[in-house]
Design a protein around this motif. Structure first.
Motif: not given
Length: 223
Positions: A121-146
């Motif tokens: 469970a701690p491993v899965a939680l870590s992966r979810a935490y990292v993924t969420e940090q990436i998702e939080d920046k992904l929207d802006q990354a798409v806008k910048n690239a576009a």
């Protein structure tokens, strides 16, 4: 843009196996303003995600080793039972004891899987935490690239809406470059009490529903 992020919640461990992003070939006959991007590929190939995957094996080595040891113990317990079941079934398919044997195997397997999930469970939680940090920046990354590519319409092939697209429309690498700039690395270990976004949203919905019930109770009692 937020609608593009929803499929990412389901990628989990599988995202680590996404193939590297191919470079988009130049093409003369393309419609300007249209781009194609695979968001799961961007996440899986981001520096933050790949670095976290490498670090996680060290940071959570104790939990991973414990789970692997327990997995072997469960397998050692199940293998003789499965072998006996197969032998007995081959000798007499109508043997009434087979049903009980199968049930025992199933129970051991299910309880073992639950135990392994708890250990990891701690491993899965870590992966979810990292993924969420990436998702939080992904929207802006798409806008910048576009913006840099002059794209006003972006399509995601992972949602099944695209049958074919010329490689020249692919801006996945451009989005990946922007994401790596916005988030070079991610925090590996979530803070105490952190839960994934979908859990927080469920909790907020439950609290809102409870609040509405509490507001309705005085009106109901006064009647």
């Amino acid at each position: 843009m937020k609608t593009l992020l929803k499929p990412l919640l389901a990628i989990g461990v599988a995202t680590a196996a996404v193939a590297p992003i191919a470079a988009a070939p130049a093409a003369a006959d393309t419609i300007k303003g249209i781009g194609v991007v695979s968001l799961p590929a961007v996440v899986a190939n981001s520096n933050a995600f790949k670095t976290a995957e490498q670090q996680r094996g060290t940071t959570y080595k104790a939990q991973i080793d414990q789970a692997e040891a327990r997995r072997k113990q469960i397998a050692d317990q199940l293998n003789p039972l499965v072998t006996k079941f197969n032998t007995d079934q081959k000798a007499n398919p109508k043997n009434p004891a087979l049903a009980q044997q199968a049930q025992t195997i199933q129970q051991i397997n299910q309880s073992g899987q639950q135990e392994l999930q708890q250990l990891l469970a701690p491993v899965a939680l870590s992966r979810a935490y990292v993924t969420e940090q990436i998702e939080d920046k992904l929207d802006q990354a798409v806008k910048n690239a576009a913006s840099k590519k002059g794209v006003s319409l972006i399509l995601d092939p992972t949602q099944g809406a695209i049958i074919y697209a010329d490689g020249a429309y692919n801006i996945t690498q451009d989005v990946l470059n922007e994401l790596n700039t916005l988030l070079p690395t991610a925090q590996l270990v979530p803070p105490q009490g952190w839960v994934p976004r979908e859990v927080r949203e469920q909790q907020a919905q439950q609290q809102a529903a409870q609040g509405q019930q509490q507001q309705q109770q005085p009106a109901t009692t006064g009647r």
